[in-house]
Design a protein around this motif. Structure first.
Motif, PDB file in Angstrom:
ATOM      1  N   PRO A 134     162.845  10.348 -48.261  1.00 24.29           N
ATOM      2  CA  PRO A 134     161.612   9.627 -48.587  1.00 24.29           C
ATOM      3  C   PRO A 134     160.810   9.192 -47.358  1.00 24.29           C
ATOM      4  N   GLU A 135     161.476   8.842 -46.265  1.00 26.26           N
ATOM      5  CA  GLU A 135     160.744   8.447 -45.050  1.00 26.26           C
ATOM      6  C   GLU A 135     159.994   9.638 -44.471  1.00 26.26           C
ATOM      7  N   LEU A 136     160.641  10.786 -44.462  1.00 31.96           N
ATOM      8  CA  LEU A 136     159.992  12.001 -43.974  1.00 31.96           C
ATOM      9  C   LEU A 136     158.796  12.353 -44.852  1.00 31.96           C
ATOM     10  N   ALA A 137     158.973  12.283 -46.157  1.00 30.07           N
ATOM     11  CA  ALA A 137     157.880  12.611 -47.082  1.00 30.07           C
ATOM     12  C   ALA A 137     156.693  11.679 -46.887  1.00 30.07           C
ATOM     13  N   ALA A 138     156.956  10.390 -46.721  1.00 29.14           N
ATOM     14  CA  ALA A 138     155.874   9.412 -46.534  1.00 29.14           C
ATOM     15  C   ALA A 138     155.142   9.653 -45.214  1.00 29.14           C
ATOM     16  N   ALA A 139     155.886   9.949 -44.160  1.00 30.55           N
ATOM     17  CA  ALA A 139     155.262  10.197 -42.858  1.00 30.55           C
ATOM     18  C   ALA A 139     154.428  11.471 -42.892  1.00 30.55           C
ATOM     19  N   ARG A 140     154.947  12.500 -43.543  1.00 28.29           N
ATOM     20  CA  ARG A 140     154.207  13.764 -43.666  1.00 28.29           C
ATOM     21  C   ARG A 140     152.905  13.529 -44.435  1.00 28.29           C
ATOM     22  N   THR A 141     152.980  12.790 -45.527  1.00 23.82           N
ATOM     23  CA  THR A 141     151.787  12.497 -46.324  1.00 23.82           C
ATOM     24  C   THR A 141     150.755  11.740 -45.509  1.00 23.82           C
ATOM     25  N   ALA A 142     151.207  10.759 -44.731  1.00 18.94           N
ATOM     26  CA  ALA A 142     150.281   9.977 -43.899  1.00 18.94           C
ATOM     27  C   ALA A 142     149.550  10.878 -42.907  1.00 18.94           C
ATOM     28  N   ALA A 143     150.277  11.811 -42.293  1.00 19.08           N
ATOM     29  CA  ALA A 143     149.650  12.711 -41.323  1.00 19.08           C
ATOM     30  C   ALA A 143     148.657  13.646 -42.002  1.00 19.08           C
ATOM     31  N   PHE A 144     149.035  14.217 -43.138  1.00 20.12           N
ATOM     32  CA  PHE A 144     148.139  15.158 -43.801  1.00 20.12           C
ATOM     33  C   PHE A 144     146.933  14.457 -44.428  1.00 20.12           C
ATOM     34  N   ASP A 145     147.103  13.217 -44.852  1.00 24.18           N
ATOM     35  CA  ASP A 145     145.942  12.463 -45.343  1.00 24.18           C
ATOM     36  C   ASP A 145     144.907  12.307 -44.239  1.00 24.18           C
ATOM     37  N   GLU A 146     145.367  12.061 -43.014  1.00 26.06           N
ATOM     38  CA  GLU A 146     144.444  11.953 -41.883  1.00 26.06           C
ATOM     39  C   GLU A 146     143.871  13.317 -41.507  1.00 26.06           C
ATOM     40  N   LEU A 147     144.686  14.348 -41.606  1.00 29.16           N
ATOM     41  CA  LEU A 147     144.249  15.688 -41.216  1.00 29.16           C
ATOM     42  C   LEU A 147     143.057  16.165 -42.046  1.00 29.16           C
ATOM     43  N   VAL A 148     143.047  15.829 -43.320  1.00 24.26           N
ATOM     44  CA  VAL A 148     141.968  16.310 -44.190  1.00 24.26           C
ATOM     45  C   VAL A 148     140.718  15.444 -44.119  1.00 24.26           C
ATOM     46  N   THR A 149     140.825  14.282 -43.491  1.00 21.70           N
ATOM     47  CA  THR A 149     139.657  13.404 -43.383  1.00 21.70           C
ATOM     48  C   THR A 149     138.576  14.090 -42.557  1.00 21.70           C
ATOM     49  N   GLY A 150     137.404  14.115 -43.073  1.00 18.95           N
ATOM     50  CA  GLY A 150     136.287  14.724 -42.367  1.00 18.95           C
ATOM     51  C   GLY A 150     136.029  16.161 -42.771  1.00 18.95           C
ATOM     52  N   ALA A 151     136.940  16.755 -43.526  1.00 21.31           N
ATOM     53  CA  ALA A 151     136.741  18.145 -43.940  1.00 21.31           C
ATOM     54  C   ALA A 151     135.528  18.277 -44.846  1.00 21.31           C
ATOM     55  N   ASP A 152     135.172  17.208 -45.533  1.00 25.30           N
ATOM     56  CA  ASP A 152     134.027  17.261 -46.437  1.00 25.30           C
ATOM     57  C   ASP A 152     132.735  17.575 -45.691  1.00 25.30           C
ATOM     58  N   THR A 153     132.622  17.089 -44.450  1.00 26.39           N
ATOM     59  CA  THR A 153     131.398  17.358 -43.691  1.00 26.39           C
ATOM     60  C   THR A 153     131.299  18.832 -43.311  1.00 26.39           C
ATOM     61  N   VAL A 154     132.433  19.450 -43.026  1.00 32.88           N
ATOM     62  CA  VAL A 154     132.449  20.871 -42.680  1.00 32.88           C
ATOM     63  C   VAL A 154     132.204  21.722 -43.916  1.00 32.88           C
TER      64      VAL A 154
END
Length: 197
Positions: free
Chosen positions: A114-134
């Motif tokens: 669960p810790e790995l899953a939560a950390a992965r989700t946090a990183a990917f949530d940030e990774l997709v931020t801003g994609a809407d502008t592109v």
């Protein structure tokens, strides 16, 4: 044998040493026993913190995803756009090559952690931020995310494996460093390539 580490410091020391070994020799080149020997602690001491070798790898991946999420969040909060998110991704990979390798090798990890899953989700949530502008021009945000991630992950992987240099491709960029190469290459997808110096 006494471990010479305060409770909690041994955990950090094991992760640090494991990352060093992974960077030098790959993720299959250590055991809990070898880490204990390197640190001068009893062979059972690391097991108290991680349980198994897989536990060490999960902890390294979790730590990596958390560091990546923090870097991407700092970039976003500083006003960085989607292109700069990709640049930070490559910077992270170069600064933490062992973490990067483990994070993206699922066969090394327990995906149910669960810790790995939560950390992965946090990183990917940030990774997709801003994609809407592109995605505004193309009208396809999921494709922008996958396209952007593929480019920067590919650049990072080519650099870390030495293939960017050994292929001769890097020489096409003259004296440009990896960050400039990332901005120029990823900028083509984002329709905002940085000017050549």
């Amino acid at each position: 044998m006494t471990d010479g580490y305060h409770h909690g410091n041994l955990r950090a020391a094991v992760l640090k040493r494991a990352a060093e070994v992974i960077e030098e020799e790959g993720p299959h080149s250590f055991s809990l026993r070898s880490l204990a020997a390197d640190l001068g602690v009893s062979h059972t001491a690391p097991r108290h913190h991680f349980g198994s070798r897989e536990g060490v790898l999960n902890a390294i991946a979790t730590e990596g995803f958390l560091i990546l999420a923090e870097r991407l969040r700092d970039n976003r909060e500083a006003g960085g756009d989607f292109l700069e998110t990709g640049v930070e991704y490559v910077r992270f990979a170069v600064d933490h090559p062992a973490h990067f390798q483990v994070m993206f090798t699922p066969t090394l990890l327990n995906a149910r952690d669960p810790e790995l899953a939560a950390a992965r989700t946090a990183a990917f949530d940030e990774l997709v931020t801003g994609a809407d502008t592109v995605a505004e021009a193309a009208g396809d945000e999921p494709a922008a995310v996958v396209g952007g991630w593929s480019i920067v992950h590919g650049i990072a992987t080519l650099a870390l494996t030495g293939n960017l240099d050994s292929s001769g491709v890097r020489s096409l960029f003259g004296d440009a460093d990896l960050i400039d190469i990332t901005r120029r290459s990823a900028g083509l997808l984002f329709a905002s390539p940085s000017p050549r110096e």
